[in-house]
Design a protein around this motif. Structure first.
Motif, PDB file in Angstrom:
ATOM      1  N   GLN A  37       0.805  -1.209   0.000  1.00 42.51           N
ATOM      2  CA  GLN A  37       0.000   0.000   0.000  1.00 42.51           C
ATOM      3  C   GLN A  37       0.844   1.267   0.000  1.00 42.51           C
ATOM      4  O   GLN A  37       0.460   2.276  -0.595  1.00 42.51           O
ATOM      5  CB  GLN A  37      -0.934  -0.013   1.206  1.00 42.51           C
ATOM      6  CG  GLN A  37      -2.099   0.908   0.964  1.00 42.51           C
ATOM      7  CD  GLN A  37      -2.994   1.032   2.171  1.00 42.51           C
ATOM      8  OE1 GLN A  37      -2.698   0.474   3.217  1.00 42.51           O
ATOM      9  NE2 GLN A  37      -4.060   1.750   2.029  1.00 42.51           N
ATOM     10  N   ARG A  92      -5.034   5.296   8.052  1.00 40.46           N
ATOM     11  CA  ARG A  92      -5.937   4.604   7.132  1.00 40.46           C
ATOM     12  C   ARG A  92      -5.715   3.093   7.194  1.00 40.46           C
ATOM     13  O   ARG A  92      -6.641   2.303   7.061  1.00 40.46           O
ATOM     14  CB  ARG A  92      -5.715   5.106   5.702  1.00 40.46           C
ATOM     15  CG  ARG A  92      -6.415   6.396   5.382  1.00 40.46           C
ATOM     16  CD  ARG A  92      -6.721   6.494   3.897  1.00 40.46           C
ATOM     17  NE  ARG A  92      -5.527   6.373   3.085  1.00 40.46           N
ATOM     18  CZ  ARG A  92      -4.783   7.392   2.681  1.00 40.46           C
ATOM     19  NH1 ARG A  92      -5.102   8.607   3.045  1.00 40.46           N
ATOM     20  NH2 ARG A  92      -3.735   7.200   1.930  1.00 40.46           N
ATOM     21  N   GLN A  93      -4.424   2.765   7.391  1.00 43.75           N
ATOM     22  CA  GLN A  93      -4.074   1.342   7.478  1.00 43.75           C
ATOM     23  C   GLN A  93      -4.844   0.673   8.620  1.00 43.75           C
ATOM     24  O   GLN A  93      -5.437  -0.388   8.450  1.00 43.75           O
ATOM     25  CB  GLN A  93      -2.567   1.252   7.731  1.00 43.75           C
ATOM     26  CG  GLN A  93      -2.039  -0.151   7.886  1.00 43.75           C
ATOM     27  CD  GLN A  93      -1.861  -0.805   6.548  1.00 43.75           C
ATOM     28  OE1 GLN A  93      -2.120  -0.196   5.524  1.00 43.75           O
ATOM     29  NE2 GLN A  93      -1.460  -2.043   6.557  1.00 43.75           N
ATOM     30  N   ARG A 124      -8.411   0.588   7.818  1.00 41.51           N
ATOM     31  CA  ARG A 124      -8.673  -0.419   6.791  1.00 41.51           C
ATOM     32  C   ARG A 124      -8.768  -1.805   7.408  1.00 41.51           C
ATOM     33  O   ARG A 124      -9.631  -2.615   7.064  1.00 41.51           O
ATOM     34  CB  ARG A 124      -7.562  -0.388   5.744  1.00 41.51           C
ATOM     35  CG  ARG A 124      -7.819  -1.265   4.538  1.00 41.51           C
ATOM     36  CD  ARG A 124      -6.697  -1.140   3.537  1.00 41.51           C
ATOM     37  NE  ARG A 124      -5.445  -1.646   4.060  1.00 41.51           N
ATOM     38  CZ  ARG A 124      -5.098  -2.921   4.051  1.00 41.51           C
ATOM     39  NH1 ARG A 124      -5.921  -3.814   3.566  1.00 41.51           N
ATOM     40  NH2 ARG A 124      -3.942  -3.308   4.555  1.00 41.51           N
ATOM     41  N   ARG A 125      -7.875  -2.041   8.361  1.00 39.10           N
ATOM     42  CA  ARG A 125      -7.876  -3.364   9.011  1.00 39.10           C
ATOM     43  C   ARG A 125      -9.161  -3.567   9.812  1.00 39.10           C
ATOM     44  O   ARG A 125      -9.744  -4.641   9.800  1.00 39.10           O
ATOM     45  CB  ARG A 125      -6.661  -3.513   9.923  1.00 39.10           C
ATOM     46  CG  ARG A 125      -5.368  -3.507   9.161  1.00 39.10           C
ATOM     47  CD  ARG A 125      -4.202  -3.717  10.065  1.00 39.10           C
ATOM     48  NE  ARG A 125      -4.211  -5.072  10.613  1.00 39.10           N
ATOM     49  CZ  ARG A 125      -3.821  -6.145   9.928  1.00 39.10           C
ATOM     50  NH1 ARG A 125      -3.403  -6.021   8.692  1.00 39.10           N
ATOM     51  NH2 ARG A 125      -3.853  -7.324  10.487  1.00 39.10           N
ATOM     52  N   LEU A 179     -11.811  -4.163   7.407  1.00 39.68           N
ATOM     53  CA  LEU A 179     -11.661  -5.504   6.840  1.00 39.68           C
ATOM     54  C   LEU A 179     -12.287  -6.549   7.772  1.00 39.68           C
ATOM     55  O   LEU A 179     -13.029  -7.434   7.339  1.00 39.68           O
ATOM     56  CB  LEU A 179     -10.174  -5.793   6.652  1.00 39.68           C
ATOM     57  CG  LEU A 179      -9.802  -6.999   5.798  1.00 39.68           C
ATOM     58  CD1 LEU A 179     -10.290  -6.811   4.382  1.00 39.68           C
ATOM     59  CD2 LEU A 179      -8.293  -7.188   5.802  1.00 39.68           C
ATOM     60  N   PHE A 193     -10.819  -4.012   0.494  1.00 38.51           N
ATOM     61  CA  PHE A 193      -9.977  -3.649   1.634  1.00 38.51           C
ATOM     62  C   PHE A 193      -8.755  -4.559   1.737  1.00 38.51           C
ATOM     63  O   PHE A 193      -7.680  -4.135   2.157  1.00 38.51           O
ATOM     64  CB  PHE A 193     -10.779  -3.718   2.937  1.00 38.51           C
ATOM     65  CG  PHE A 193     -11.754  -2.586   3.079  1.00 38.51           C
ATOM     66  CD1 PHE A 193     -11.347  -1.264   2.920  1.00 38.51           C
ATOM     67  CD2 PHE A 193     -13.086  -2.820   3.358  1.00 38.51           C
ATOM     68  CE1 PHE A 193     -12.241  -0.222   3.028  1.00 38.51           C
ATOM     69  CE2 PHE A 193     -13.993  -1.786   3.476  1.00 38.51           C
ATOM     70  CZ  PHE A 193     -13.566  -0.478   3.306  1.00 38.51           C
ATOM     71  N   PRO A 200      -5.816  -3.554  -1.730  1.00 36.49           N
ATOM     72  CA  PRO A 200      -5.849  -2.177  -2.239  1.00 36.49           C
ATOM     73  C   PRO A 200      -5.029  -2.073  -3.513  1.00 36.49           C
ATOM     74  O   PRO A 200      -3.939  -2.640  -3.608  1.00 36.49           O
ATOM     75  CB  PRO A 200      -5.242  -1.360  -1.101  1.00 36.49           C
ATOM     76  CG  PRO A 200      -4.460  -2.331  -0.307  1.00 36.49           C
ATOM     77  CD  PRO A 200      -5.113  -3.654  -0.470  1.00 36.49           C
TER      78      PRO A 200
END
Lengths: 295, 712
Positions: free
Chosen positions: A248, B50-51, B54-55, B58, B688, B691
């Motif tokens: 990412q 965001r990571q 995102r997790r 997810l 998700f 990406p």
């Protein structure tokens, strides 16, 4: 000339570098006759300028044909060619131990570059000195102009241990103060610090009249990022850890690397610094010959 | 919201599995040593936030994916009522089980109230609106039921012909049947009105109702309240018929099992009148929930059917006080003697004085050994009597298995010494085949008769000799000659000097008995033939074989069934039968057995086929005697836990009309919705998890080639 048995100066490398020459862009100070321009006037065949005769000057230096035409006593002056002093600043910080895609670690690659350079410079009659640094200057060898005197420096390369973080700026400031006069300075480092800090160090050396060459040693892995997905990335120097999804952040990362390299490169260009990227997957002699004027 | 497959709903906690796996796998994340974090720090700091986001997203997506899939599999539906339709078909279910014959609050019969309620609905039906009538106990005598019709007069006539039964009903099955009728009808939906007293025995299993009706059917259950008994209710729980072949001139007992359904003791009078006009009365007091059996003695004098009309008087509830019992008496039963009568002394006369069963119902048949198998098949005897010599002869001819099979099927075999043995000669060695598992001692002769004793007095065999105090008296019986029996644990000694010197013993083989006697039934051997007990004992030995067991029950010709429950499986085979009524409800049917009507009221039915006759006693269903009914609160609670089946429980009202509760149900199946949501969660999870930003082909290229940079 017998240079064999050193880890970082192998016979095949020495053979390839035998005819290579290293030149400088700026006038150098030197006490011995050599192949590089000096700021002083001397006895070379290259005309420099005329100046009026001063009482005390040897009359055999008067340019008589000019006197015949202008009824003035002038003396013809020539450039002096000298041998140069070269200081190799080798980065031995922990980040130099990184190896991912290259054939060897950045440290080993840098040591090979240093060994090759020393060989090239000594071969063309210049004197060379090795200085190592990380957070500060570590080891400093007196300039030497003979292959015999390269031995301690080549042997020292084999004993280098990377234990400290790097502080390139302060190391370059120290080196600038330590190296007197106009000399050639070669920086071999991964330059993994903020570009502003690198710039200040380079500027100090530049304004001190040094002819500067930078070998920017990088592993291909640093230029493309390993393809590992979600990982904990740990700094080799600080042990700081950060959780990153490499897939990412790749684009962002590469943009940052490109931006950083452009900054370093453009600054070097502005300061007439020889800037060479030394990727560890390249051949060592190719990198060195890129610096050579006669390949 | 309702769920058709609740099992999947119970698996819903599995939705947290992604979180569990997340924490388990988190420990194993890869570690990458890198030269510097400078460039990572210089990347967008929001990227790291965001990571994390995102997790979390997810995980949420994965949890939602599992949850939606499980919800989809559990088939959720939302339902509700919308407006009313004037032409919505209606099915009226009337509970015609036995308990509905009891009184309601108003003093009326509950069944009559149910019929009145149904009549009100039918009378207020809009024109051309279809309706149908159904019963919780199928009654084929009622016309115009189980179908949708607009014929009001037909339906009213059907209502008038509904009568109480003695059977228990199944409201759930009736609702299911009504639902199928409505959903298959022209509208595909409708209303069901159920008139019932909500007896606990019929409404206890809420699970039966859960999927009884579809979502298109609106159910209204009209609860008819029951008057509480002031006196405890005594019911006929069962009618126990003799588990024997019924033979003339023998006494049998019909057991009437009574049960107090309530908690107060009550004394009732049981009155039974036989078909031969014998009257039997018995007063009995039953305590709280007590069960007691009243034996009624019956002695058929001739072959044929005998019935008992049984009534209880004096308890708090009448509808379950009446029953019948029926016995079918055989003509005679045969006793086969192998060989000549000369071998058996007085035994044939004791079993059947006339030899033809005139007084005892038993007849003697003397057959040759060679015809044994054939005679057994043809004559269906209840006992075979043989001498040791003939047994040895059969053993040589490998025919012992025939006898063994005969005994195992629930008959008797008696082995005795021949009376023709020469008692003055050298003692006989009586040897039996190993299969019988017994040995005999050499013959012993006493110069002075020795008195015999009854050894195991608890045996049913001694029942005729048992006094009220429990002692068994067969008079004075002495022996002069016998072979004593060497018995092991599988044998029960009957007569002997003591337990170590038995002369008569029995052993159970299969469903029958094997008797071994060491002394012949002759006055030279013992005095038994000269005593009155001999005749009784001999017939007891023969009649024990007439007891039916589990494997021979199909041969029984007097059986009991419960009202409304159809014939036993072995009688319901596709044979032509004739059913006629011996007592109680009138039945007259001739045709295939599997199509025979269920008997819904107490009766004695004669079941005739080409091969045999059977007297079937139809007893009232004891479940219907329960005094437990669902209260108003319990009824509401019951209606609230039926899943897909939505029942509105109301108290019976005489003002009921077609339009009173009329409404139409609508439902929406959320299966597809849940599947779509699961798909959305699946796609989101994919986005998700993968990406697109990190693709190598999209990454910027860092030019490190010095020659290219210099334009070379």
């Amino acid at each position: 000339m017998s240079i064999t048995g050193y880890k970082f100066l192998r016979p095949e490398l020495a053979e390839r570098l035998r005819s290579a020459e290293v030149t400088v862009r700026r006038s150098m100070d030197g006490s011995h006759q050599g192949m590089h321009h000096s700021s002083a006037f001397g006895s070379s065949v290259e005309f420099a300028e005329y100046r009026e005769y001063q009482p005390g000057d040897p009359i055999n230096l008067i340019d008589w044909p000019v006197y015949a035409r202008s009824d003035k006593y002038v003396i013809r002056q020539y450039h002096e060619d000298v041998s140069i002093r070269c200081f190799i600043l080798l980065d031995i910080s922990q980040s130099m131990q990184y190896q991912h895609k290259g054939s060897m670690s950045k440290m080993d690659f840098a040591c090979h570059l240093a060994g090759g350079l020393m060989y090239m410079l000594t071969g063309q009659g210049d004197t060379v000195s090795l200085m190592t640094f990380d957070s500060k200057l570590r080891d400093h060898f007196e300039p030497s102009g003979s292959f015999a005197h390269l031995r301690p420096m080549l042997e020292h390369l084999e004993k280098i241990e990377s234990k400290q973080q790097s502080d390139i700026e302060s190391s370059l400031h120290l080196a600038a103060e330590l190296i007197k006069g106009k000399a050639m300075v070669v920086v071999i480092s991964d330059l993994l610090e903020e570009p502003d800090l690198i710039r200040r160090g380079i500027d100090h050396l530049y304004h001190d009249g040094k002819d500067l060459t930078v070998f920017h040693v990088l592993d291909p892995g640093e230029l493309s990022l390993p393809d590992h997905g979600m990982v904990d990335v740990v700094s080799m120097e600080t042990n700081e850890k950060i959780m990153v999804d490499l897939r990412q952040v790749r684009n962002d990362y590469l943009q940052q690397v490109r931006h950083y390299m452009n900054e370093i490169r453009s600054h070097c260009t502005d300061r007439r610094v020889y800037y060479h990227i030394a990727r560890t997957d390249l051949e060592i002699h190719d990198v060195l010959l890129a610096r050579s004027s006669k390949k | 919201m309702i769920f058709s497959a609740m099992t999947f709903l119970y698996l819903l906690p599995l939705a947290v599995l992604p979180v569990v796996f997340h924490f388990l796998l988190r420990q194993k994340r890869k570690k990458l040593m890198f030269s510097t974090l400078m460039f990572f720090h210089r990347t967008d700091p929001r990227l790291h936030r965001r990571q994390k986001l995102r997790r979390i997203l997810l995980l949420i997506c994965r949890m939602l994916l599992i949850a939606f899939l499980l919800l989809a599999l559990s088939r959720p539906m939302i339902q509700g009522n919308i407006g009313s339709d004037t032409d919505l078909p209606v099915v009226i279910i009337i509970d015609n089980s036995a308990s509905m014959a009891g009184p309601a609050d108003s003093g009326h019969n509950k069944l009559q109230l149910a019929i009145d309620g149904a009549r009100n609905i039918i009378n207020t039906l809009p024109e051309n609106t279809q309706a149908g009538i159904m019963l919780t106990v199928d009654d084929e005598q009622i016309p115009n039921i189980n179908s949708l019709t607009t014929d009001r007069l037909g339906m009213l006539a059907a209502l008038d012909s509904i009568t109480p039964t003695a059977a228990t009903g199944s409201p759930a099955k009736a609702i299911n049947k009504a639902d199928r009728l409505l959903t298959a009808g022209p509208v595909g939906a409708g209303m069901v009105h159920v008139f019932t007293d909500m007896q606990d025995s019929e409404f206890a299993r809420a699970a039966d109702f859960k999927n009884a009706a579809s979502l298109e059917t609106s159910l209204v259950l009209h609860r008819i309240a029951t008057v509480e008994n002031e006196i405890s209710n005594i019911s006929i729980k069962n009618i126990q018929l003799p588990n024997q072949r019924i033979l003339p001139n023998h006494t049998y007992y019909v057991g009437v099992v009574l049960q107090n359904q309530d908690y107060d003791p009550v004394t009732v009078q049981l009155r039974a009148v036989s078909s031969t006009d014998e009257v039997f009365t018995h007063n009995i007091t039953l305590g709280r929930k007590q069960i007691s059996t009243v034996p009624i003695e019956l002695t058929p004098e001739a072959p044929g059917a005998y019935t008992l009309d049984i009534k209880i008087a004096g308890d708090g509830c009448d509808y379950d006080n009446h029953g019948y019992a029926g016995l079918l008496c055989d003509e005679t039963a045969g006793v086969i003697f192998l060989g000549s009568a000369l071998h058996y002394g007085a035994l044939p006369n004791a079993i059947s004085p006339t030899g033809k069963g005139l007084f005892t119902g038993l007849r003697n048949i003397f057959v040759a050994v060679d015809d044994l198998g054939k005679q057994i098949t043809e004559l269906n005897p209840i006992m075979i009597v043989s001498t040791y010599d003939i047994i040895a002869q059969l053993h040589e001819q490998n025919k012992i298995a025939i006898l063994e099979d005969f005994v195992k099927r629930g008959n008797n075999l008696l082995i005795v010494p021949s009376t023709r043995y020469n008692l003055l000669a050298k003692p006989d060695e009586l040897v039996l085949p190993p299969a019988f598992n017994i040995k005999l001692a050499p013959r012993q002769i006493y110069s002075k008769p020795i008195k015999l004793a009854v050894l195991d007095k608890k045996l049913k065999l001694w029942q005729p000799f048992r006094s009220q105090s429990g002692s068994v008296d067969i008079g004075i019986v002495a022996i002069t000659a016998t072979h004593f029996l060497k018995l092991d644990d599988s044998w029960v000694p009957l007569l002997g000097l003591d337990y170590s010197k038995a002369i008569l013993a029995q052993r159970q083989i299969g469903d029958g008995h094997l008797y071994i006697c060491g002394s012949a039934f002759d006055s030279n051997w013992n005095s038994l033939p000269t005593t009155p007990a001999f005749v009784v004992l001999a017939q007891q030995l023969a009649l024990q074989s007439a007891t039916f067991t589990k494997s021979t029950r199909q041969d029984q010709n007097s059986i009991t069934i419960t009202a409304g429950q159809g014939m036993p499986a072995h009688l319901a085979e596709n044979l032509n039968v004739k059913l006629s009524s011996l007592a109680g409800s009138s039945v007259n049917y001739s045709g295939p057995a599997d199509k025979a009507p269920a008997i819904l009221t107490p009766a004695v039915i004669l079941h005739e086929t080409a091969q045999r006759q059977i007297a079937i006693t139809v007893k009232p269903c004891d479940l219907e005697s329960s005094s437990i009914y669902l209260s108003d609160t319990e009824a509401q609670s019951f209606a609230g836990s039926l899943g897909q089946t939505e029942i509105k429980v109301v108290n019976y009202s005489s003002e009921l009309k077609y339009s009173t509760y009329q409404s139409r149900r609508r439902h929406m199946d959320l299966f597809v919705t849940m599947l779509i949501l699961a798909t959305v969660a699946f796609i989101a999870e994919g986005l998700f998890a993968n990406p697109s930003t990190g693709k190598a082909e999209n990454a910027p290229v860092i030019d490190t080639d010095p020659q290219r940079r210099q334009g070379k």
